[in-house]
Design a protein around this motif. Structure first.
Motif, PDB file in Angstrom:
ATOM      1  N   LYS A 204      -7.320   1.395  -4.406  1.00 20.58           N
ATOM      2  CA  LYS A 204      -7.228   1.941  -5.728  1.00 20.58           C
ATOM      3  C   LYS A 204      -8.761   1.599  -6.577  1.00 20.58           C
ATOM      4  O   LYS A 204      -9.123   2.581  -7.230  1.00 20.58           O
ATOM      5  CB  LYS A 204      -5.969   1.406  -6.880  1.00 20.58           C
ATOM      6  CG  LYS A 204      -5.956   2.331  -8.048  1.00 20.58           C
ATOM      7  CD  LYS A 204      -4.612   1.691  -8.784  1.00 20.58           C
ATOM      8  CE  LYS A 204      -4.473   2.711 -10.092  1.00 20.58           C
ATOM      9  NZ  LYS A 204      -5.673   2.861 -10.992  1.00 20.58           N
ATOM     10  N   GLU A 207     -11.535   3.704  -4.921  1.00 23.02           N
ATOM     11  CA  GLU A 207     -11.280   5.120  -5.374  1.00 23.02           C
ATOM     12  C   GLU A 207     -11.658   5.529  -6.745  1.00 23.02           C
ATOM     13  O   GLU A 207     -12.056   6.564  -6.971  1.00 23.02           O
ATOM     14  CB  GLU A 207      -9.890   5.432  -4.845  1.00 23.02           C
ATOM     15  CG  GLU A 207      -9.727   5.295  -3.192  1.00 23.02           C
ATOM     16  CD  GLU A 207      -8.239   5.597  -2.798  1.00 23.02           C
ATOM     17  OE1 GLU A 207      -7.263   5.577  -3.774  1.00 23.02           O
ATOM     18  OE2 GLU A 207      -7.986   5.650  -1.876  1.00 23.02           O
ATOM     19  N   THR A 210     -15.177   6.316  -7.658  1.00 24.34           N
ATOM     20  CA  THR A 210     -15.836   7.085  -7.021  1.00 24.34           C
ATOM     21  C   THR A 210     -15.625   8.629  -7.811  1.00 24.34           C
ATOM     22  O   THR A 210     -15.066   8.786  -8.780  1.00 24.34           O
ATOM     23  CB  THR A 210     -15.235   7.589  -5.590  1.00 24.34           C
ATOM     24  OG1 THR A 210     -14.061   8.262  -5.863  1.00 24.34           O
ATOM     25  CG2 THR A 210     -15.217   6.403  -4.906  1.00 24.34           C
ATOM     26  N   GLY A 213     -12.549  10.762  -6.374  1.00 25.33           N
ATOM     27  CA  GLY A 213     -11.290  10.272  -6.094  1.00 25.33           C
ATOM     28  C   GLY A 213     -10.990   9.459  -4.830  1.00 25.33           C
ATOM     29  O   GLY A 213      -9.673   9.729  -4.517  1.00 25.33           O
ATOM     30  N   ARG A 214     -11.874   9.644  -4.033  1.00 29.26           N
ATOM     31  CA  ARG A 214     -11.362   9.137  -2.683  1.00 29.26           C
ATOM     32  C   ARG A 214     -12.807   8.202  -2.084  1.00 29.26           C
ATOM     33  O   ARG A 214     -13.835   8.191  -2.649  1.00 29.26           O
ATOM     34  CB  ARG A 214     -11.184  10.251  -1.797  1.00 29.26           C
ATOM     35  CG  ARG A 214     -12.506  11.047  -1.549  1.00 29.26           C
ATOM     36  CD  ARG A 214     -12.050  12.151  -0.485  1.00 29.26           C
ATOM     37  NE  ARG A 214     -13.091  13.314  -0.521  1.00 29.26           N
ATOM     38  CZ  ARG A 214     -14.458  13.058   0.084  1.00 29.26           C
ATOM     39  NH1 ARG A 214     -14.737  11.950   0.763  1.00 29.26           N
ATOM     40  NH2 ARG A 214     -15.149  14.132  -0.079  1.00 29.26           N
ATOM     41  N   THR A 217     -13.955   6.812   4.515  1.00 24.73           N
ATOM     42  CA  THR A 217     -13.212   6.521   5.820  1.00 24.73           C
ATOM     43  C   THR A 217     -14.025   5.901   6.712  1.00 24.73           C
ATOM     44  O   THR A 217     -15.285   5.847   6.905  1.00 24.73           O
ATOM     45  CB  THR A 217     -12.449   7.702   6.265  1.00 24.73           C
ATOM     46  OG1 THR A 217     -13.251   8.615   6.881  1.00 24.73           O
ATOM     47  CG2 THR A 217     -11.648   8.276   5.159  1.00 24.73           C
TER      48      THR A 217
END
Length: 250
Positions: A204, A207, A210, A213-214, A217
């Motif tokens: 959280k 994210e 950023t 919102g992510r 990966t």
């Protein structure tokens, strides 16, 4: 295939990020040389690569052992004809959630020196082989963004590694060797050793910083590493690839 015929040495190749990069390198045609302390863990990753049609070798030793690192780099170059990519992805513990002023100096120093030593030893081993062939790519992971609180010595260590990376790029560029950093603001998927509550908290926090919102990966990092190691990035050295999803603004 972007890395066809290349030999890539990945230190920390059995970790979450190392394994993701290794699979991507194998998919793109590289022979992946996985280095780490656990032969069974390395073999599991190598088996994934070979099962998918790729090529992988394993070598179990401590990457802080200078003699072992040097001997392995020479062996790769002699047996396979080149050493084209060296990527240091060794995991290092750090005091997440602890203010720096509450740390002992020895703990701060240990974080900085372990990261510097890992990059220095692995690059020092790869450099003679790359200089001889007149080409190569050295990758490092982490980067240095805007300071954040309660990360212990992590960002201080990343800053030191970035300073070393810049100097290495300057010195090795004349030999056709590129030196790059893959910078993220954190890869929550890689936190396999943390308890679920800590994983969620870190995810959280990552994210929320950023713009989209992510967080990055494992696949994002692996694909960027393929690009950085390939000729598609032949004009890039002495810089970083910003994978922070806007958390750090350049």
């Amino acid at each position: 295939m972007l890395l066809q015929g290349r030999n890539a040495v990945l230190y920390g190749g059995a970790g979450a990020i190392g394994a993701a990069v290794a699979r991507a390198f194998g998919r793109e045609g590289a022979t992946v040389h996985l280095v780490g302390r656990s032969e069974p863990a390395l073999r599991a990753v190598a088996d994934e690569i070979t099962s998918a049609g790729g090529r992988a070798e394993t070598a179990a030793f401590d990457a802080f052992d200078e003699a072992a690192v040097d001997a392995h780099a020479r062996d790769v170059a002699e047996r396979f004809g080149s050493l084209d990519v060296s990527f240091n992805l060794i995991a290092h513990p750090y005091a997440f959630g602890k203010p720096m002023v509450e740390m002992d100096y020895a703990d701060l120093e240990a974080d900085v020196t372990s990261r510097l030593r890992a990059l220095w030893l692995t690059t020092k081993a790869a450099a003679p082989q790359m200089i001889r062939q007149g080409s190569g790519v050295v990758l490092t992971f982490g980067g240095y963004g805007d300071p954040q609180a309660n990360l212990g010595g992590l960002q201080v260590a990343f800053g030191a590694v970035e300073a070393l990376r810049r100097t290495l790029a300057r010195e090795l560029g004349q030999h056709g060797i590129r030196v790059l950093t893959l910078q993220t603001g954190g890869v929550p998927e890689s936190l396999t050793n943390e308890d679920p509550k800590t994983q969620r908290a870190i995810a959280k926090m990552t994210e929320d910083q950023t713009m989209l919102g992510r967080a990055a990966t494992l696949d994002d990092v692996a694909n960027a590493a393929v690009f950085a190691a390939s000729d598609w990035a032949r004009t890039l050295t002495a810089t970083k690839l910003n994978l922070t999803v806007g958390a750090t603004v350049d």
